[in-house]
Write an enzyme that holds these catalytic residues in place. Structure first.
Site, PDB file in Angstrom:
ATOM      1  CG  ASP A 177      -4.045 -28.523 -19.733  1.00  0.00           C
ATOM      2  OD1 ASP A 177      -5.374 -27.647 -20.403  1.00  0.00           O
ATOM      3  OD2 ASP A 177      -3.174 -27.578 -19.286  1.00  0.00           O
TER       4      ASP A 177
ATOM      5  CG  ASP B 171      -2.335 -24.497 -25.364  1.00  0.00           C
ATOM      6  OD1 ASP B 171      -2.242 -25.368 -25.954  1.00  0.00           O
ATOM      7  OD2 ASP B 171      -3.025 -23.279 -25.659  1.00  0.00           O
TER       8      ASP B 171
ATOM      9  CG  ASP C 289      -0.177 -25.575 -17.414  1.00  0.00           C
ATOM     10  OD1 ASP C 289      -1.492 -25.747 -17.944  1.00  0.00           O
ATOM     11  OD2 ASP C 289       0.667 -23.948 -18.421  1.00  0.00           O
TER      12      ASP C 289
END
Length: 197
Positions: A8, A10, A131
């Protein structure tokens, strides 16, 4: 067969943008995740993983996130990583909103169909690093493993906690540290190699 790290963007390799909009739309807001260059660099140099970025960017190309703004920052991110010897072989970006329910949006896997049922890739021993619980669910849907960067304070919310408990069996490592990710993958690869001999 090749192993893949689906990563991922961000909140994983760059810090999540700040409130109120949580959209990374200025270079002043761009901050790289602590120690990501050191440890993702070690992974890139020492381990046999293909690095693939998979990111949802809500409303890319709309007034919320104009294309020229996004690409100037995104290309800067890729250039800085490349300068550190970290190269993403592919970058997949979904620009839809959650309510659009597109199969290309994580946790859907339609962005990465070229890796599914491909005999050149060992998805069972590959990882998704992210996240969000949608990243973990993406790993589940892709039939790979998840490394969950647990830096989301909203995880304690009842609905989110319930989803977390449902997805917990798919999380191989939960951490906030790229040093821990590197050490985990180093140990995993050592065990994997010994089991294959």
């Amino acid at each position: 067969m090749k192993k893949v790290l689906f990563i991922d963007r961000d909140g994983t390799i760059v810090n999540e943008a700040k409130a109120p909009d949580y959209i990374l739309d200025t270079l002043d807001e761009l901050e790289f995740y602590p120690e990501v260059f050191r440890y993702l660099g070690k992974i890139a140099r020492k381990m046999n993983y293909e690095l693939v970025m998979v990111t949802n960017q809500d409303g890319l190309g709309t007034k919320v996130l104009p294309k020229n703004t996004f690409w100037s920052i995104h290309n800067k991110i890729l250039k800085v990583f490349k300068n550190e010897g970290i190269i993403f072989s592919k970058v997949f970006i979904d620009d839809s909103f959650p309510e659009d329910k597109k199969p290309t949006r994580k946790p859907g896997t339609a962005m990465v169909t070229e890796y599914i049922n491909n005999p050149n890739y060992d998805l069972a021993n590959s990882f998704m690093i992210g996240d969000r619980l949608t990243d973990v669910e993406f790993a589940k849907n892709l039939e790979t493993k998840a490394i969950f960067i647990d830096n989301n304070p909203a995880l304690g919310a009842t609905e989110i906690q319930s989803k977390y408990e449902e997805l917990l069996p798919y999380i191989s490592l939960q951490t906030t540290s790229w040093a821990a990710i590197y050490q985990f993958l180093k140990n995993y690869n050592s065990t994997f190699s010994n089991n294959c001999t």
